[in-house]
Design a protein around this motif. Sequence first.
Motif, PDB file in Angstrom:
ATOM      1  N   GLU A 157       0.837  -1.203   0.000  1.00 47.98           N
ATOM      2  CA  GLU A 157       0.000   0.000   0.000  1.00 47.98           C
ATOM      3  C   GLU A 157       0.873   1.254   0.000  1.00 47.98           C
ATOM      4  O   GLU A 157       1.817   1.368   0.779  1.00 47.98           O
ATOM      5  N   PHE A 158       0.548   2.202  -0.870  1.00 51.27           N
ATOM      6  CA  PHE A 158       1.287   3.453  -0.984  1.00 51.27           C
ATOM      7  C   PHE A 158       0.362   4.622  -0.651  1.00 51.27           C
ATOM      8  O   PHE A 158      -0.808   4.631  -1.052  1.00 51.27           O
ATOM      9  N   LYS A 159       0.900   5.605   0.082  1.00 49.93           N
ATOM     10  CA  LYS A 159       0.141   6.805   0.412  1.00 49.93           C
ATOM     11  C   LYS A 159       0.977   8.049   0.162  1.00 49.93           C
ATOM     12  O   LYS A 159       2.201   8.040   0.389  1.00 49.93           O
ATOM     13  N   LEU A 160       0.297   9.097  -0.295  1.00 48.89           N
ATOM     14  CA  LEU A 160       0.908  10.416  -0.423  1.00 48.89           C
ATOM     15  C   LEU A 160       0.324  11.281   0.691  1.00 48.89           C
ATOM     16  O   LEU A 160      -0.902  11.378   0.832  1.00 48.89           O
ATOM     17  N   LEU A 161       1.212  11.882   1.503  1.00 50.35           N
ATOM     18  CA  LEU A 161       0.782  12.619   2.689  1.00 50.35           C
ATOM     19  C   LEU A 161       1.238  14.060   2.611  1.00 50.35           C
ATOM     20  O   LEU A 161       2.313  14.357   2.066  1.00 50.35           O
ATOM     21  N   VAL A 162       0.464  14.968   3.187  1.00 45.36           N
ATOM     22  CA  VAL A 162       0.895  16.352   3.368  1.00 45.36           C
ATOM     23  C   VAL A 162       0.667  16.729   4.827  1.00 45.36           C
ATOM     24  O   VAL A 162      -0.370  16.395   5.415  1.00 45.36           O
ATOM     25  N   ASN A 163       1.662  17.363   5.437  1.00 48.33           N
ATOM     26  CA  ASN A 163       1.568  17.801   6.823  1.00 48.33           C
ATOM     27  C   ASN A 163       1.320  19.305   6.891  1.00 48.33           C
ATOM     28  O   ASN A 163       1.904  20.072   6.112  1.00 48.33           O
ATOM     29  N   LEU A 164       0.487  19.706   7.819  1.00 44.89           N
ATOM     30  CA  LEU A 164       0.139  21.114   8.022  1.00 44.89           C
ATOM     31  C   LEU A 164       0.464  21.501   9.461  1.00 44.89           C
ATOM     32  O   LEU A 164       0.099  20.776  10.393  1.00 44.89           O
ATOM     33  N   ASN A 165       1.150  22.622   9.622  1.00 44.86           N
ATOM     34  CA  ASN A 165       1.553  23.081  10.954  1.00 44.86           C
ATOM     35  C   ASN A 165       1.008  24.489  11.173  1.00 44.86           C
ATOM     36  O   ASN A 165       1.524  25.454  10.620  1.00 44.86           O
ATOM     37  N   PHE A 166      -0.045  24.581  11.966  1.00 46.04           N
ATOM     38  CA  PHE A 166      -0.712  25.869  12.171  1.00 46.04           C
ATOM     39  C   PHE A 166      -0.193  26.609  13.401  1.00 46.04           C
ATOM     40  O   PHE A 166      -0.809  27.566  13.848  1.00 46.04           O
ATOM     41  N   THR A 167       0.950  26.176  13.947  1.00 43.62           N
ATOM     42  CA  THR A 167       1.477  26.834  15.147  1.00 43.62           C
ATOM     43  C   THR A 167       2.239  28.112  14.822  1.00 43.62           C
ATOM     44  O   THR A 167       2.399  28.965  15.691  1.00 43.62           O
TER      45      THR A 167
END
Length: 452
Positions: free
Chosen positions: A137-147
């Motif tokens: 299984e392959f996933k493309l992820l994006v991280n968001l940092n609202f700090t």
Amino acid sequence: MTAPLLSHAIKSLTDKLTSFTLQPHSDPIIQLSVTVSAIPVIAWLAAQSTYPRIYWKGRDTEEEVAAIGCCKDFFFGDDVDDLEMSAEYQKQRALTNNQDVRYYGGVAFDRKNESWPEFGKARFILPRIELRRSGNEFKLLVNLNFTENSFEEEIAYALHAIASLDKPKPLAPPNKVALMGRSDKPDRYRWTELVNQVTHPKFIKETPKVVLSRQTQLEINEQVDPWTLLACWQGRNPNSFQFGFQFSPESAFISCTPERLYRRRQRELFTEALAGTTVRGINQEQDKALAQELLDDTKNSHENQLVRQQIVDVLNPLSHYVGAEEFPTVLKLSHIQHLHRSIRAELKAGVNDFQLIQALHPTPAVGGLPKEPAMNFIRQQEGYVRGWYAGACGYFNKHESEFAVAIRSARIEPGRINLFAGAGIVTGSEADKEWSELENKLTTILSILTEL
């Protein structure tokens, strides 16, 4: 259901971002993900033009990660304070309960000594984008940092990062490297002096083990792609940890190492004693005989037992239970084999990764015993800066973490490749045999470079 092609996955992730809204009481760090069809992970990473570029593959897990960009960077340079690092770590862990959010990075071998520029005494990255493989299984992820950014700014940064992704392409074909020169620090004469100092009866009575190491600097006149080199290396040693950090185009650190520092799942900890080395045989019969000789060898067994006992001793105050294999087994790699003992602990409530790194790193397998006098000797006598060689590299999140010890590793710079190898010096060690052990440990990476 068939996973979408990369182009469709990128569009889907873009749509998720543009329609994303921050809910009341949401974690300030958010991760969005989509499934994607199979992509060669390390080739995808090599094709990207965004830095940092990070690669991680566990030794005995069906998981592989490529990460690019950054939405949080913890860099500890010349003046590193353990209390400050611990406070930053605890603060960051509290920002999300999502067990898929990871910080990748490393801690230098010696936080009291100078370290490499860009890498620092410690550096951890929360990447902007990740490609993760778990089994098939392959996933493309994006991280968001609202700090640190407004909602609109953070979404815009993430959309720009996704739009900037380069199309995957095959890895650059390997090319044979012309070695223009080689130098060793310490050189062979100095190595003999150091081994004789450590094995002197008066010294070794107080400090029964010092792990001496050597930097082999190869001068080259062409560019070496670190990801092609790492891909070739992992093909030779598939049962190792494989990872790389490239914070800028100028310098990369890659490793294909057999040694786990620890793996933690909640309060369950797995670690190991890896010390004692011999070569592989040219056939199955000879290989088995060499393994048995290693198991029967007093010097190597003593060295492994010292490492086992030290790890158990430092884990006991942090644990309800520590169990270690009484007798070693043999871990086989492509050109060498090691003595290995598994160790498991059940941690006390509240024990965190930073405490574990402080307690376990550097292990007696890369530093020595007792830790402080051995480290002082290395610091004063070895003659070069280890940096992240023999450091702890891996990832952490709130629920689990894994770190490897970067013993088989290379630092790639313009015009040169730096290779590293070490040997545990104990009673009975002989300088010539230990020098040969260093050469054996470099056999795989040297053969790759000269065959490319």
